[in-house]
Write a protein that holds these residues in place. Structure first.
Motif, PDB file in Angstrom:
ATOM      1  N   UNK A 100       3.927  -7.411   2.529  1.00 20.19           N
ATOM      2  CA  UNK A 100       5.135  -8.193   2.276  1.00 20.19           C
ATOM      3  C   UNK A 100       5.859  -7.672   1.032  1.00 20.19           C
ATOM      4  N   UNK A 101       5.129  -7.157   0.072  1.00 15.76           N
ATOM      5  CA  UNK A 101       5.733  -6.503  -1.089  1.00 15.76           C
ATOM      6  C   UNK A 101       6.479  -5.246  -0.644  1.00 15.76           C
ATOM      7  N   UNK A 102       5.843  -4.427   0.190  1.00 18.37           N
ATOM      8  CA  UNK A 102       6.492  -3.213   0.703  1.00 18.37           C
ATOM      9  C   UNK A 102       7.788  -3.560   1.429  1.00 18.37           C
ATOM     10  N   UNK A 103       7.731  -4.592   2.249  1.00 22.13           N
ATOM     11  CA  UNK A 103       8.927  -5.025   2.979  1.00 22.13           C
ATOM     12  C   UNK A 103      10.032  -5.401   2.003  1.00 22.13           C
ATOM     13  N   UNK A 104       9.700  -6.218   1.018  1.00 22.82           N
ATOM     14  CA  UNK A 104      10.690  -6.695   0.058  1.00 22.82           C
ATOM     15  C   UNK A 104      11.279  -5.554  -0.766  1.00 22.82           C
ATOM     16  N   UNK A 105      10.437  -4.666  -1.254  1.00 20.18           N
ATOM     17  CA  UNK A 105      10.906  -3.543  -2.073  1.00 20.18           C
ATOM     18  C   UNK A 105      11.770  -2.603  -1.234  1.00 20.18           C
ATOM     19  N   UNK A 106      11.366  -2.338   0.004  1.00 19.95           N
ATOM     20  CA  UNK A 106      12.178  -1.497   0.898  1.00 19.95           C
ATOM     21  C   UNK A 106      13.538  -2.130   1.154  1.00 19.95           C
ATOM     22  N   UNK A 107      13.538  -3.434   1.418  1.00 21.33           N
ATOM     23  CA  UNK A 107      14.783  -4.138   1.719  1.00 21.33           C
ATOM     24  C   UNK A 107      15.750  -4.055   0.537  1.00 21.33           C
ATOM     25  N   UNK A 108      15.238  -4.246  -0.668  1.00 19.19           N
ATOM     26  CA  UNK A 108      16.095  -4.173  -1.855  1.00 19.19           C
ATOM     27  C   UNK A 108      16.655  -2.768  -2.054  1.00 19.19           C
ATOM     28  N   UNK A 109      15.823  -1.758  -1.824  1.00 11.33           N
ATOM     29  CA  UNK A 109      16.297  -0.375  -1.974  1.00 11.33           C
ATOM     30  C   UNK A 109      17.337  -0.052  -0.907  1.00 11.33           C
ATOM     31  N   UNK A 110      17.116  -0.515   0.308  1.00 17.24           N
ATOM     32  CA  UNK A 110      18.096  -0.294   1.380  1.00 17.24           C
ATOM     33  C   UNK A 110      19.435  -0.915   1.018  1.00 17.24           C
ATOM     34  N   UNK A 111      19.411  -2.122   0.488  1.00 19.49           N
ATOM     35  CA  UNK A 111      20.651  -2.795   0.086  1.00 19.49           C
ATOM     36  C   UNK A 111      21.370  -1.998  -0.993  1.00 19.49           C
ATOM     37  N   UNK A 112      20.612  -1.487  -1.965  1.00 18.87           N
ATOM     38  CA  UNK A 112      21.215  -0.709  -3.042  1.00 18.87           C
ATOM     39  C   UNK A 112      21.858   0.568  -2.480  1.00 18.87           C
ATOM     40  N   UNK A 113      21.135   1.278  -1.629  1.00 18.62           N
ATOM     41  CA  UNK A 113      21.677   2.507  -1.051  1.00 18.62           C
ATOM     42  C   UNK A 113      22.859   2.209  -0.138  1.00 18.62           C
ATOM     43  N   UNK A 114      22.792   1.107   0.592  1.00 13.14           N
ATOM     44  CA  UNK A 114      23.895   0.725   1.470  1.00 13.14           C
ATOM     45  C   UNK A 114      25.156   0.430   0.645  1.00 13.14           C
ATOM     46  N   UNK A 115      24.990  -0.189  -0.514  1.00 15.41           N
ATOM     47  CA  UNK A 115      26.131  -0.426  -1.405  1.00 15.41           C
ATOM     48  C   UNK A 115      26.743   0.894  -1.863  1.00 15.41           C
ATOM     49  N   UNK A 116      25.897   1.864  -2.211  1.00 17.54           N
ATOM     50  CA  UNK A 116      26.400   3.175  -2.636  1.00 17.54           C
ATOM     51  C   UNK A 116      27.127   3.855  -1.464  1.00 17.54           C
ATOM     52  N   UNK A 117      26.590   3.733  -0.261  1.00 19.33           N
ATOM     53  CA  UNK A 117      27.216   4.327   0.918  1.00 19.33           C
ATOM     54  C   UNK A 117      28.584   3.694   1.160  1.00 19.33           C
ATOM     55  N   UNK A 118      28.670   2.388   1.028  1.00 16.64           N
ATOM     56  CA  UNK A 118      29.936   1.684   1.212  1.00 16.64           C
ATOM     57  C   UNK A 118      30.970   2.182   0.202  1.00 16.64           C
ATOM     58  N   UNK A 119      30.524   2.394  -1.037  1.00 16.62           N
ATOM     59  CA  UNK A 119      31.432   2.916  -2.057  1.00 16.62           C
ATOM     60  C   UNK A 119      31.934   4.301  -1.669  1.00 16.62           C
ATOM     61  N   UNK A 120      31.034   5.153  -1.195  1.00 18.80           N
ATOM     62  CA  UNK A 120      31.423   6.509  -0.814  1.00 18.80           C
ATOM     63  C   UNK A 120      32.408   6.490   0.353  1.00 18.80           C
ATOM     64  N   UNK A 121      32.156   5.614   1.307  1.00 24.71           N
ATOM     65  CA  UNK A 121      33.055   5.529   2.457  1.00 24.71           C
ATOM     66  C   UNK A 121      34.429   5.018   2.070  1.00 24.71           C
ATOM     67  N   UNK A 122      34.505   4.227   1.000  1.00 26.74           N
ATOM     68  CA  UNK A 122      35.796   3.705   0.566  1.00 26.74           C
ATOM     69  C   UNK A 122      36.511   4.667  -0.400  1.00 26.74           C
ATOM     70  N   UNK A 123      35.861   5.803  -0.707  1.00 18.82           N
ATOM     71  CA  UNK A 123      36.482   6.804  -1.559  1.00 18.82           C
ATOM     72  C   UNK A 123      36.159   6.658  -3.037  1.00 18.82           C
ATOM     73  N   UNK A 124      35.226   5.775  -3.366  1.00 20.61           N
ATOM     74  CA  UNK A 124      34.863   5.584  -4.767  1.00 20.61           C
ATOM     75  C   UNK A 124      33.378   5.859  -4.974  1.00 20.61           C
TER      76      UNK A 124
END
Length: 130
Positions: free
Chosen positions: A94-118
């Motif tokens: 459950x720790x692995x799940x939680x840590x993975x989920x948080x990292x995915x969210x962080x990377x997804x935010x960075x991806x969203x920024x890149x797609x928006x040109x920032x």
């Protein structure tokens, strides 16, 4: 601009709902075996999602930033392993799940920024965990 804000808000709601739904999915189990089994399935799903987001982000960034992302991702994996392996030979799924989920969210935010040109190379190459 309104479209971008709407997309960001919709994405954030979907992530919050998915996280709550996934964690709630295991709440119905009471035995350690059933809880471990449930969280292991969620962990495997979160691992696939993390790999997908990571690879999509790699495709959206410059070569130098890719090297930074690879380095910081390796550091993150060490952090995850140290955090979620309480004793030698055991894994807290459950720790692995939680840590993975948080990292995915962080990377997804960075991806969203890149797609928006920032695209923020400094954020992509920095440690986001404590």
């Amino acid at each position: 601009m309104k479209r971008l804000i709407g997309s960001v808000l919709a994405g954030m709601l979907a992530i919050a709902f998915h996280g709550a739904q996934a964690q709630g999915e295991c709440d119905k189990y009471t035995t350690s075996y059933d809880l471990t089994y449930c969280y292991s399935k969620l962990f495997l799903k979160s691992d696939k999602e993390l790999n997908s987001v990571y690879n999509e982000l790699r495709g959206a960034i410059k070569e130098g930033t890719k090297k930074q992302l690879l380095s910081v991702q390796r550091d993150w994996m060490k952090y995850r392993d140290q955090t979620c392996q309480p004793t030698a030979g055991t894994i807290n799924v459950d720790c692995n799940y939680d840590v993975n989920r948080k990292r995915s969210e962080y990377l997804r935010d960075r991806l969203r920024e890149c797609k928006s040109g920032t695209c923020r190379d400094d954020m992509i190459g920095s440690k986001s965990w404590s």
